[in-house]
Design a protein around this motif. Sequence first.
Motif, mmCIF file in Angstrom:
data_model
loop_
_atom_site.group_PDB
_atom_site.id
_atom_site.type_symbol
_atom_site.label_atom_id
_atom_site.label_comp_id
_atom_site.label_asym_id
_atom_site.label_seq_id
_atom_site.Cartn_x
_atom_site.Cartn_y
_atom_site.Cartn_z
ATOM 1 N N MET A 106 -16.035 2.908 18.065
ATOM 2 C CA MET A 106 -15.196 3.689 17.150
ATOM 3 C C MET A 106 -16.096 4.460 16.201
ATOM 4 O O MET A 106 -17.016 3.898 15.613
ATOM 5 N N THR A 107 -15.867 5.757 16.043
ATOM 6 C CA THR A 107 -16.689 6.565 15.169
ATOM 7 C C THR A 107 -16.166 6.485 13.737
ATOM 8 O O THR A 107 -14.964 6.326 13.503
ATOM 9 N N ASP A 108 -17.078 6.608 12.770
ATOM 10 C CA ASP A 108 -16.686 6.600 11.375
ATOM 11 C C ASP A 108 -15.976 7.893 11.025
ATOM 12 O O ASP A 108 -16.324 8.977 11.507
ATOM 13 N N HIS A 109 -14.970 7.786 10.136
ATOM 14 C CA HIS A 109 -14.242 8.968 9.692
ATOM 15 C C HIS A 109 -14.914 9.496 8.435
ATOM 16 O O HIS A 109 -15.137 8.768 7.475
ATOM 17 N N PHE A 110 -15.262 10.785 8.431
ATOM 18 C CA PHE A 110 -15.861 11.411 7.262
ATOM 19 C C PHE A 110 -14.762 12.157 6.511
ATOM 20 O O PHE A 110 -14.124 13.063 7.054
ATOM 21 N N PHE A 111 -14.561 11.780 5.254
ATOM 22 C CA PHE A 111 -13.477 12.369 4.474
ATOM 23 C C PHE A 111 -13.867 13.755 3.970
ATOM 24 O O PHE A 111 -14.999 13.985 3.537
ATOM 25 N N THR A 112 -12.917 14.659 4.015
ATOM 26 C CA THR A 112 -13.113 15.974 3.413
ATOM 27 C C THR A 112 -13.000 15.828 1.896
ATOM 28 O O THR A 112 -12.445 14.831 1.386
ATOM 29 N N PRO A 113 -13.510 16.792 1.126
ATOM 30 C CA PRO A 113 -13.355 16.724 -0.337
ATOM 31 C C PRO A 113 -11.906 16.559 -0.761
ATOM 32 O O PRO A 113 -11.607 15.813 -1.704
ATOM 33 N N ALA A 114 -10.987 17.223 -0.090
ATOM 34 C CA ALA A 114 -9.571 17.113 -0.445
ATOM 35 C C ALA A 114 -9.052 15.702 -0.196
ATOM 36 O O ALA A 114 -8.278 15.152 -0.998
ATOM 37 N N GLU A 115 -9.452 15.108 0.940
ATOM 38 C CA GLU A 115 -9.028 13.736 1.238
ATOM 39 C C GLU A 115 -9.609 12.747 0.231
ATOM 40 O O GLU A 115 -8.921 11.825 -0.225
ATOM 41 N N TYR A 116 -10.886 12.955 -0.120
ATOM 42 C CA TYR A 116 -11.523 12.064 -1.092
ATOM 43 C C TYR A 116 -10.812 12.162 -2.443
ATOM 44 O O TYR A 116 -10.554 11.151 -3.107
ATOM 45 N N ASP A 117 -10.489 13.396 -2.874
ATOM 46 C CA ASP A 117 -9.792 13.586 -4.148
ATOM 47 C C ASP A 117 -8.416 12.913 -4.122
ATOM 48 O O ASP A 117 -7.974 12.335 -5.127
ATOM 49 N N ALA A 118 -7.745 12.977 -2.982
ATOM 50 C CA ALA A 118 -6.427 12.346 -2.867
ATOM 51 C C ALA A 118 -6.538 10.828 -3.015
ATOM 52 O O ALA A 118 -5.670 10.190 -3.640
ATOM 53 N N ILE A 119 -7.591 10.252 -2.459
ATOM 54 C CA ILE A 119 -7.802 8.801 -2.603
ATOM 55 C C ILE A 119 -8.072 8.456 -4.056
ATOM 56 O O ILE A 119 -7.558 7.454 -4.586
ATOM 57 N N SER A 120 -8.873 9.261 -4.761
ATOM 58 C CA SER A 120 -9.139 9.021 -6.183
ATOM 59 C C SER A 120 -7.849 9.088 -6.986
ATOM 60 O O SER A 120 -7.610 8.259 -7.880
ATOM 61 N N ASP A 121 -7.008 10.079 -6.689
ATOM 62 C CA ASP A 121 -5.734 10.203 -7.400
ATOM 63 C C ASP A 121 -4.847 8.978 -7.160
ATOM 64 O O ASP A 121 -4.199 8.465 -8.076
ATOM 65 N N THR A 122 -4.809 8.525 -5.919
ATOM 66 C CA THR A 122 -3.991 7.353 -5.588
ATOM 67 C C THR A 122 -4.529 6.104 -6.273
ATOM 68 O O THR A 122 -3.762 5.277 -6.776
ATOM 69 N N ALA A 123 -5.857 5.964 -6.301
ATOM 70 C CA ALA A 123 -6.462 4.816 -6.986
ATOM 71 C C ALA A 123 -6.098 4.809 -8.459
ATOM 72 O O ALA A 123 -5.789 3.759 -9.047
ATOM 73 N N ALA A 124 -6.116 5.978 -9.097
ATOM 74 C CA ALA A 124 -5.736 6.076 -10.508
ATOM 75 C C ALA A 124 -4.271 5.698 -10.700
ATOM 76 O O ALA A 124 -3.912 5.005 -11.661
ATOM 77 N N HIS A 125 -3.418 6.147 -9.773
ATOM 78 C CA HIS A 125 -1.999 5.787 -9.857
ATOM 79 C C HIS A 125 -1.809 4.272 -9.794
ATOM 80 O O HIS A 125 -1.063 3.691 -10.594
ATOM 81 N N TRP A 126 -2.523 3.623 -8.851
ATOM 82 C CA TRP A 126 -2.360 2.176 -8.722
ATOM 83 C C TRP A 126 -2.936 1.437 -9.924
ATOM 84 O O TRP A 126 -2.421 0.389 -10.317
ATOM 85 N N CYS A 127 -3.988 1.980 -10.538
ATOM 86 C CA CYS A 127 -4.497 1.370 -11.775
ATOM 87 C C CYS A 127 -3.416 1.321 -12.841
ATOM 88 O O CYS A 127 -3.220 0.306 -13.509
ATOM 89 N N MET A 128 -2.711 2.442 -12.994
ATOM 90 C CA MET A 128 -1.644 2.509 -13.988
ATOM 91 C C MET A 128 -0.516 1.545 -13.648
ATOM 92 O O MET A 128 -0.025 0.810 -14.516
ATOM 93 N N ARG A 129 -0.122 1.498 -12.381
ATOM 94 C CA ARG A 129 1.002 0.644 -12.003
ATOM 95 C C ARG A 129 0.647 -0.839 -12.080
ATOM 96 O O ARG A 129 1.465 -1.658 -12.489
ATOM 97 N N MET A 130 -0.560 -1.209 -11.708
ATOM 98 C CA MET A 130 -0.942 -2.618 -11.753
ATOM 99 C C MET A 130 -1.019 -3.144 -13.186
ATOM 100 O O MET A 130 -0.904 -4.341 -13.432
ATOM 101 N N HIS A 131 -1.218 -2.259 -14.155
ATOM 102 C CA HIS A 131 -1.249 -2.674 -15.552
ATOM 103 C C HIS A 131 0.110 -2.532 -16.235
ATOM 104 O O HIS A 131 0.266 -2.916 -17.391
ATOM 105 N N ALA A 132 1.083 -1.959 -15.529
ATOM 106 C CA ALA A 132 2.391 -1.718 -16.129
ATOM 107 C C ALA A 132 3.218 -3.005 -16.148
ATOM 108 O O ALA A 132 3.202 -3.797 -15.199
#
Length: 333
Positions: free
Chosen positions: A1-27
């Motif tokens: 299986m080859t590794d998936h290389f994230f595009t800048p847009a995909e990486y930014d989307a993961i960062s945004d989602t991580a920030a969202h979950w940080c907020m929700r886990m502390h809510a």
Amino acid sequence: MTDHFFTPAEYDAISDTAAHWCMRMHASDCTAKERQAFEQWLDAHPLHVSEYEAMLEIWDVAGNLQRPEKAPVPIVRLRPASWRRFGVAAAVCALALPLAAYSGWSLGWLPDSYQRLETTDKGRQVTLNDGSQVELNLRTELIYSHYKDRRQVTLEKGEAFFSIAHDSGHPFVVRAAEGKIRGTGSRFNVWLYEDQVKVNLIEGSALVSSNSEQPGDGLRLGPSMQASYGHGDFIPRIRQTDEHDHSLAWRSGKLVIDDLALNEALPLINRYLKKPLMVADNSTGAIHIGGVYNINELDSLVATLPKVLPVYVTRNNDGNPVLNAIPQKPAKN
């Protein structure tokens, strides 16, 4: 299986989602269904774990939000955080804290960059982003953060020697246990074990406080002076460094114990052990020990001690080695 290389847009989307979950886990209104979805998102890719931990660490450094008592993911080694990640964290903080609607950087509570450094069985020398030099002893963890008005290190465990790049407009602050050490262009060593801290100043000057919540800047140290403090100390204890002090012998790979009681020596030894060595009682703790030891070989000391001291070793319920004094036979009349 080859590794998936994230595009800048995909990486930014993961960062945004991580920030969202940080907020929700502390809510307070976070639901069990959300927590289940969060765990599924974490399991989907290792980068999700890394980004979530990075977001948590930014907030820990900024001191705005606390981690949950039981973090749902393991601690991982982090790379330096990007500007965008700090921006995302600040934006989400704006939803959680009214003050965060302003610029976290300009207010001085959010750093623009940080470095996490750690060592295990080998020391390390690092040049920080401000040009300061730091030498880490074995089993040491610290975080360096650059704020608008200060440079800050949080020493989480272990020991480090700092050679501070002079910058009077940005004091260099080391937080250790409940206190802090503040300098601008000086050289000093900070040792931390549990809640005990010892500071040795080599060059320049520094202010030492045993409780960072107390008003004032603390007591001033000059060259060849030492400060120490522990939990509950209102002010640090200050003294002149003894000419035979061996606190910095670790920089040469040595631990020097100069005829100390085991109660005093074990904190110096235990920082190098995977499982801390303990004493069974006060009489065992009063037995004296001395010698020069290689800090990379201290794990073998446990087996050696019964050969040189009147003690034997047992194990407690946690598997920690415990030293017990060998009962002395009463002297014959």
